[in-house]
Scaffold this motif. Structure first.
Motif, PDB file in Angstrom:
ATOM      1  N   LEU A   3       0.828  -1.202   0.000  1.00 39.65           N
ATOM      2  CA  LEU A   3       0.000   0.000   0.000  1.00 39.65           C
ATOM      3  C   LEU A   3       0.863   1.253   0.000  1.00 39.65           C
ATOM      4  N   GLY A   4       0.364   2.276  -0.640  1.00 40.96           N
ATOM      5  CA  GLY A   4       1.052   3.553  -0.671  1.00 40.96           C
ATOM      6  C   GLY A   4       0.084   4.641  -1.100  1.00 40.96           C
ATOM      7  N   ALA A   5       0.445   5.860  -0.818  1.00 39.05           N
ATOM      8  CA  ALA A   5      -0.370   7.006  -1.219  1.00 39.05           C
ATOM      9  C   ALA A   5       0.548   8.081  -1.777  1.00 39.05           C
ATOM     10  N   GLU A   6       0.020   8.853  -2.701  1.00 40.95           N
ATOM     11  CA  GLU A   6       0.755   9.960  -3.301  1.00 40.95           C
ATOM     12  C   GLU A   6      -0.003  11.254  -2.978  1.00 40.95           C
ATOM     13  N   GLY A  14       3.923   5.525   2.804  1.00 46.56           N
ATOM     14  CA  GLY A  14       3.247   4.291   3.182  1.00 46.56           C
ATOM     15  C   GLY A  14       4.169   3.085   3.196  1.00 46.56           C
ATOM     16  N   PRO A  15       3.581   1.920   3.468  1.00 45.57           N
ATOM     17  CA  PRO A  15       4.357   0.673   3.544  1.00 45.57           C
ATOM     18  C   PRO A  15       5.129   0.342   2.270  1.00 45.57           C
ATOM     19  N   TYR A  22      12.555   0.125   0.748  1.00 51.55           N
ATOM     20  CA  TYR A  22      13.796   0.558   1.385  1.00 51.55           C
ATOM     21  C   TYR A  22      14.439  -0.602   2.146  1.00 51.55           C
ATOM     22  N   ILE A  23      13.645  -1.330   2.900  1.00 56.66           N
ATOM     23  CA  ILE A  23      14.184  -2.462   3.674  1.00 56.66           C
ATOM     24  C   ILE A  23      14.778  -3.515   2.738  1.00 56.66           C
TER      25      ILE A  23
END
Length: 124
Positions: free
Chosen positions: A27-30, A38-39, A45-46
């Motif tokens: 999930l993510g938001a812009e 978001g995740p 990144y992880i």
């Protein structure tokens, strides 16, 4: 996306500037153009920072779940047939590394078949 990321990895290796990265579906938001939160950001990144560890593209579990969902979708017409074909092609380009981390297999047959035709051999 898989072919582009793999081509970029090959190109950068050929230039003597190796890269590593992480691919994940989450999930993510812009909230603003060009600003993602978001995740999806954290997971990518992880993967890049803690799992890739050396020049490779680490692939997260969300990618596998997403591709599996596409492959299991029934019906839907010609566009869904195309989505399933692309999901199969993408899944074929993923391989478990010796450390168990799923990665984009830029040396495998599937990448050579689907991805490398898009890499200008003069780049490498």
């Amino acid at each position: 996306m898989m072919a582009i990321c793999g081509a970029l990895l090959v190109f950068q290796l050929g230039q003597g500037k190796p890269i590593r990265g992480g691919l994940e579906v989450a999930l993510g938001a812009e909230p603003e153009e060009g600003y993602l939160i978001g995740p999806a950001v954290a997971s990518g990144y992880i993967l890049e920072n803690e799992k890739a560890l050396y020049p490779r593209i680490a692939v997260g579990n969300g990618v596998d779940r997403y591709l599996e969902a596409l492959l299991e979708t029934k019906g839907g017409g010609p566009e869904w047939d195309m989505f399933r074909t692309l999901a199969k092609m993408s899944r074929d380009m993923i391989y478990p590394a010796a450390d168990g981390q799923m990665m984009l297999d830029v040396l495998g047959k599937a990448f050579k078949k689907y991805g490398s035709s898009r890499v200008d051999q003069a780049w490498v």
